[in-house]
Design an enzyme around this catalytic site. Sequence first.
Site, mmCIF file in Angstrom:
data_model
loop_
_atom_site.group_PDB
_atom_site.id
_atom_site.type_symbol
_atom_site.label_atom_id
_atom_site.label_comp_id
_atom_site.label_asym_id
_atom_site.label_seq_id
_atom_site.Cartn_x
_atom_site.Cartn_y
_atom_site.Cartn_z
ATOM 1 N N HIS A 82 0.843 -1.195 0.000
ATOM 2 C CA HIS A 82 0.000 0.000 0.000
ATOM 3 C C HIS A 82 0.876 1.240 0.000
ATOM 4 C CE1 HIS A 82 -3.531 2.473 0.841
ATOM 5 N NE2 HIS A 82 -2.717 3.198 1.577
ATOM 6 N N ASP A 161 -15.096 2.761 6.824
ATOM 7 C CA ASP A 161 -14.069 3.701 6.375
ATOM 8 C C ASP A 161 -14.631 4.654 5.324
ATOM 9 O OD1 ASP A 161 -11.363 4.780 6.104
ATOM 10 O OD2 ASP A 161 -11.495 3.931 4.105
ATOM 11 N N ARG A 168 -14.502 12.863 7.572
ATOM 12 C CA ARG A 168 -13.231 13.495 7.966
ATOM 13 C C ARG A 168 -12.793 14.517 6.931
ATOM 14 N NH1 ARG A 168 -9.656 8.689 7.919
ATOM 15 N NH2 ARG A 168 -7.984 10.185 8.254
ATOM 16 N N SER A 183 -7.914 3.816 9.101
ATOM 17 C CA SER A 183 -8.498 3.837 7.764
ATOM 18 C C SER A 183 -7.713 2.926 6.814
ATOM 19 C CB SER A 183 -8.494 5.286 7.257
ATOM 20 O OG SER A 183 -8.717 5.350 5.886
ATOM 21 N N LYS A 187 -8.598 -1.423 5.724
ATOM 22 C CA LYS A 187 -8.775 -1.902 4.338
ATOM 23 C C LYS A 187 -7.800 -3.038 4.036
ATOM 24 C CE LYS A 187 -8.629 2.454 3.022
ATOM 25 N NZ LYS A 187 -8.839 3.822 2.668
HETATM 26 N N1 URA Z 1 -5.561 7.194 2.832
HETATM 27 C C1 URA Z 1 -6.563 6.491 3.388
HETATM 28 O O1 URA Z 1 -6.970 5.463 2.851
HETATM 29 N N2 URA Z 1 -7.079 6.909 4.551
HETATM 30 C C2 URA Z 1 -6.647 8.025 5.188
HETATM 31 O O2 URA Z 1 -7.160 8.346 6.246
HETATM 32 C C3 URA Z 1 -5.613 8.768 4.587
HETATM 33 C C4 URA Z 1 -5.084 8.318 3.410
#
Ligand code: URA
Length: 433
Positions: A82, A161, A168, A183, A187
Amino acid sequence: MRMYDIIRKKRDGCELSAEEIRFFIDGYVQDRIPDYQAAALCMAIYYRGMTDAETVAMTECMAQSGDTVDLSRFGALSVDKHSTGGVGDKTSLIICPIVASLGCKVAKMSGRGLGHTGGTVDKLESIPGYRVTMSQEAFMHQVEEIGIAVIGQSGNLTPADKKLYALRDVTATVDSIPLITSSIMSKKLAAGSRNIVLDVKVGSGAFMKTPQTATELARTMVNIGKQCGRNVSALITDMNRPLGRAIGNTLEVIEAVEVLTGKRRGDLYEVSVALATEMVTLVKGINDPEARSLVIDAIDSGAAFDKLKEWIAAQGGDIRYLQDTSRFETPSCITPVISPADGYITAMDTERIGSAAVLLGAGRSRKDEPIDYAAGIIVEQKTGDRVSAGEVLATLYSNDERAISPATERYLGAISFGDEPPESGKLILGVVG
Ligand code: URA
C-alpha cells in the site's frame, strides 16, 4: 451506552474501551449515530490521539464492518502493498508482477486516483480491454493459477471507512495519525493478505510533509498491523519530486513497461526494487541481499515482464500494447514547458505538479469525473538538475487544448530556481519493520 458519554470521555483525554469503539463504529455504519456526533468524536480524537489499544480496536471494527477476503488457502504466501499516495507512483504495476514471478500470491484490490494522486485501477484501465471487476471465484482462481490478480475495491469493503473518510474530509480531521492508521490498515486487513508492505511517502507531494510525521505514521501502522496479526513493514520514501518521469495513466503504464524490460533505471527502479525486496523478505523469511538479488534477476531475466503480460491477458487486457507501447493513443496536444530561467532546480512542489496533470485530464477533482488516459506530463528535469533558459522542463500531454495554458502556468509555479545546487535528499529515508 450513549454516544454523548463516549465523546465526552475522549474530549477529556481518557482511553475508550473496545466496547465503546465498537458501539461507535457499528452505530455509525448502521445510521444510528448521526454525522454531528461522529464528527465531534473525530475532532476529539484529532486533539487527544488514541492509545495503541484504541487504534487496534478501531482498526478491527472497521475491517469487520463489511466484506472480508479469506486468503488463508495461500498460507504465508499472500502479500499486499500500500502506498500512502504520490505523484507518478506506478510502483504497483512493476512490483506486483516481480513478486508474483517469485512465487508470492498477490490478490490485490486497488483504488482510483483522487485529487493530485493517481490510482492503480485507472492506470490498469488505460490498457484496452483490462477488466477491473470479476467474481470472487474467478479472482481466487487467477491468483491460484498465475499468482496475481488486481481489481477495484469491492463495493462493500470497509463501509465504516467509506463513511468516516467522507466525514473526515469535510471536518478537517483527515490528518490524524490514529485515524489514518485505522483507515488504511482496516482496508488492508479486510483484503486478507498475511504480509503487507507499506510505502509511506514524505514530502511536497505526500500527505506527510516531514520525515518525523511520516516515521510516526509508519511506526504506528506497522505496530497496529502486527497487533492485528499480520506481518507488516514499511519503507519511508521521498515524494519531494515526482517518482520516475511519467505522470498520467497511459504514460505511467509505458514507464512501468520500460522498467520491467530493463530500459529504465533511476529513482523509480530503485524504489520498486526496494519495495519488492521487502515483500519477498517478508514472504520467504530470507535476508535482504538474498531477496534483492532474486528481485533483480526477475527483472533482468524477463520473468517479471512475462508475468505482467500473463496477468494483463488473464484480465482481458490487450498485451500487444505492452509489447509495443507505441500502439497507445497519443493525444492531440503535446506541448513543451520551457524554462524561463538559467540555474538549478532547487525544489519542486510535487502536489502542484500532480494538480497540473489533473488539469490536463489525467485525474479527477470529483469522484465521478471521467479521465483522459492519454493525458499527463513527462518530467524532463528534476530537483538538482541545471537548466538553461529556453530548455524543456517537461512535456504536457492532453486532448484538451484549453488545458495547456493553465497547466503550463501551474507547472512553472511549482518549480523553484536558484544559483546553487540543493542538497541531494535521500530516496529511501528509512525502513520500519
Ligand atoms: N488514505 C486512506 O486510505 N485513509 C486516510 O485516512 C488517509 C489516506
